[in-house]
Design a protein around this motif. Structure first.
Motif, PDB file in Angstrom:
ATOM      1  N   GLY A 111       0.816  -1.208   0.000  1.00  0.00           N
ATOM      2  CA  GLY A 111       0.000   0.000   0.000  1.00  0.00           C
ATOM      3  C   GLY A 111       0.847   1.253   0.000  1.00  0.00           C
ATOM      4  O   GLY A 111       0.609   2.192  -0.782  1.00  0.00           O
ATOM      5  N   ASN A 114       2.668   1.702  -3.254  1.00  0.00           N
ATOM      6  CA  ASN A 114       1.750   2.280  -4.234  1.00  0.00           C
ATOM      7  C   ASN A 114       1.619   3.782  -4.029  1.00  0.00           C
ATOM      8  O   ASN A 114       1.640   4.559  -4.986  1.00  0.00           O
ATOM      9  CB  ASN A 114       0.388   1.592  -4.105  1.00  0.00           C
ATOM     10  N   GLY A 119       0.537   5.800  -7.371  1.00  0.00           N
ATOM     11  CA  GLY A 119      -0.710   5.074  -7.605  1.00  0.00           C
ATOM     12  C   GLY A 119      -0.969   4.803  -9.076  1.00  0.00           C
ATOM     13  O   GLY A 119      -0.150   5.106  -9.950  1.00  0.00           O
ATOM     14  N   HIS A 120      -2.129   4.220  -9.352  1.00  0.00           N
ATOM     15  CA  HIS A 120      -2.547   3.897 -10.714  1.00  0.00           C
ATOM     16  C   HIS A 120      -3.934   4.484 -10.952  1.00  0.00           C
ATOM     17  O   HIS A 120      -4.821   4.371 -10.091  1.00  0.00           O
ATOM     18  CB  HIS A 120      -2.567   2.384 -10.931  1.00  0.00           C
ATOM     19  N   GLU A 121      -4.110   5.091 -12.076  1.00  0.00           N
ATOM     20  CA  GLU A 121      -5.352   5.813 -12.363  1.00  0.00           C
ATOM     21  C   GLU A 121      -6.579   4.930 -12.257  1.00  0.00           C
ATOM     22  O   GLU A 121      -7.645   5.381 -11.834  1.00  0.00           O
ATOM     23  CB  GLU A 121      -5.272   6.432 -13.759  1.00  0.00           C
ATOM     24  N   GLN A 122      -6.450   3.643 -12.605  1.00  0.00           N
ATOM     25  CA  GLN A 122      -7.617   2.761 -12.606  1.00  0.00           C
ATOM     26  C   GLN A 122      -8.016   2.298 -11.206  1.00  0.00           C
ATOM     27  O   GLN A 122      -9.115   1.765 -11.017  1.00  0.00           O
ATOM     28  CB  GLN A 122      -7.368   1.526 -13.488  1.00  0.00           C
ATOM     29  N   ASP A 123      -7.161   2.524 -10.221  1.00  0.00           N
ATOM     30  CA  ASP A 123      -7.447   2.077  -8.853  1.00  0.00           C
ATOM     31  C   ASP A 123      -8.279   3.135  -8.111  1.00  0.00           C
ATOM     32  O   ASP A 123      -7.779   3.849  -7.249  1.00  0.00           O
ATOM     33  CB  ASP A 123      -6.152   1.805  -8.095  1.00  0.00           C
ATOM     34  N   VAL A 124      -9.537   3.211  -8.431  1.00  0.00           N
ATOM     35  CA  VAL A 124     -10.393   4.262  -7.887  1.00  0.00           C
ATOM     36  C   VAL A 124     -10.498   4.176  -6.362  1.00  0.00           C
ATOM     37  O   VAL A 124     -10.245   5.154  -5.653  1.00  0.00           O
ATOM     38  CB  VAL A 124     -11.807   4.193  -8.507  1.00  0.00           C
ATOM     39  N   LEU A 126      -8.701   2.274  -4.200  1.00  0.00           N
ATOM     40  CA  LEU A 126      -7.398   2.243  -3.532  1.00  0.00           C
ATOM     41  C   LEU A 126      -6.796   3.638  -3.432  1.00  0.00           C
ATOM     42  O   LEU A 126      -6.257   4.021  -2.382  1.00  0.00           O
ATOM     43  CB  LEU A 126      -6.447   1.307  -4.290  1.00  0.00           C
ATOM     44  N   ASN A 127      -6.894   4.415  -4.483  1.00  0.00           N
ATOM     45  CA  ASN A 127      -6.324   5.768  -4.468  1.00  0.00           C
ATOM     46  C   ASN A 127      -7.005   6.647  -3.429  1.00  0.00           C
ATOM     47  O   ASN A 127      -6.351   7.406  -2.704  1.00  0.00           O
ATOM     48  CB  ASN A 127      -6.445   6.414  -5.853  1.00  0.00           C
ATOM     49  N   TRP A 129      -8.582   5.608  -0.734  1.00  0.00           N
ATOM     50  CA  TRP A 129      -8.241   5.102   0.595  1.00  0.00           C
ATOM     51  C   TRP A 129      -6.847   5.561   1.024  1.00  0.00           C
ATOM     52  O   TRP A 129      -6.654   6.036   2.148  1.00  0.00           O
ATOM     53  CB  TRP A 129      -8.323   3.583   0.605  1.00  0.00           C
TER      54      TRP A 129
END
Length: 224
Positions: A111, A114, A119-124, A126-127, A129
Motif C-alpha cells: 500500500g 503504491n 498510484g494507478h489511475e484505474q485504482d479508484v 485504492l487511491n 483510501w
C-alpha cells in the motif's frame, strides 16, 4: 468440484484447528460462544504475510482484528457514509470495552509502495483510501536525497502508524477513555526481513525493539 491441492491444504488446516481448540481436555470455544472479551484491538494491514494473530501468538478471543490496506485509521468523520474501520472501533471500545488499541505497520507494505509510486489511475477505491496517508508520503519525501528508496518507504510506513495513532485521538469516545486511563494506544512495526517487532516509544517518537521497551517498562516499575 475440481480437485485443488490448496483447498485440501485448508481442509487439513481446519482439522488441526479443530483438534487444537475443540478436542482434548479443554474446549476453548465452549467458553467463547458465551461472548467475546478481547484484550486488544489490532489495526493491521491486509497483507497476507502479516497476520497479527500469528505474529503475537494470540489465542482465539484475545484480539479484535481490523485489517485494511496499509493499516490506516481514518479520522473521526460522523456522516452517513460507510465507515468500516470506525464502526469496528466503535463496537470494540464502546461495547466490548477493550483496553488497548494497537496499530501494527510493517515493512515492504504494498500500500505504501503504491502511495510513494503515485498510484494507478484505474485504482479508484485504492487511491481514495491511500489519500489519507499523503502526510506520511510528504514527510518521507522531505528526507535527504542520500536516503535510498527502501529506507524512504520504511520511513513512510512508520509515519503511517503515527498518523493512525493521531487519528484515533479524534474520536471523542476514544479520547474520553484515554483521559480516564481506561484505554491505551500502542504503535508497532513488524520488520519481516529482520524478524523483529518494533514499538513506538511515546517519549522519543522513535521505533525501538519491543524487548527493549519491555525492559525499560520493567525497570521503571521496579523504581529504576
Amino acid at each position: 468440484m475440481s480437485f485443488d491441492p490448496l483447498f485440501t491444504r485448508f481442509v487439513d488446516g481446519f482439522r488441526q484447528f479443530h483438534a487444537t481448540w475443540y478436542e482434548g481436555g479443554h474446549n476453548l470455544y465452549k467458553e467463547l460462544r458465551a461472548g467475546q472479551k478481547p484484550v486488544a484491538v489490532v489495526v493491521a494491514c491486509s497483507d497476507s504475510r502479516v497476520d497479527p494473530v500469528q505474529i503475537l501468538n494470540a489465542r482465539p478471543g484475545e484480539l479484535f482484528v481490523i485489517r485494511n490496506v496499509a493499516n490506516l485509521v481514518p479520522p473521526h468523520e460522523p456522516d452517513t457514509h460507510h465507515h468500516g474501520v470506525s464502526s469496528a472501533l466503535e463496537y470494540a471500545i464502546r461495547h466490548l470495552r477493550v483496553r488497548h488499541i494497537i496499530v501494527m505497520g510493517h515493512a515492504h507494505c504494498g500500500g505504501f509502495a503504491n502511495l510513494l509510486g503515485g498510484g494507478h489511475e484505474q485504482d479508484v477505491f485504492l487511491n481514495v483510501w491511500l489519500d489519507q496517508a499523503q502526510l506520511a508520503k510528504r514527510e518521507a519525501e522531505r528526507l535527504p536525497p542520500s536516503v535510498g528508496p527502501e529506507a524512504r518507504q520504511r520511513a513512510c510506513e512508520m509515519n503511517g502508524v503515527r498518523i493512525s495513532l493521531r487519528n484515533l485521538r479524534t474520536f471523542p469516545w476514544i479520547e474520553q477513555a484515554l483521559a480516564k486511563n481506561r484505554l491505551h494506544l500502542h504503535g508497532l512495526y513488524f520488520d519481516m526481513s529482520a524478524g523483529e517487532l518494533l514499538c513506538l516509544d511515546p517519549e522519543s517518537d522513535m521505533f525501538i525493539p519491543l524487548e527493549e521497551t519491555l525492559r525499560g517498562a520493567r525497570a521503571a516499575a521496579d523504581g529504576g
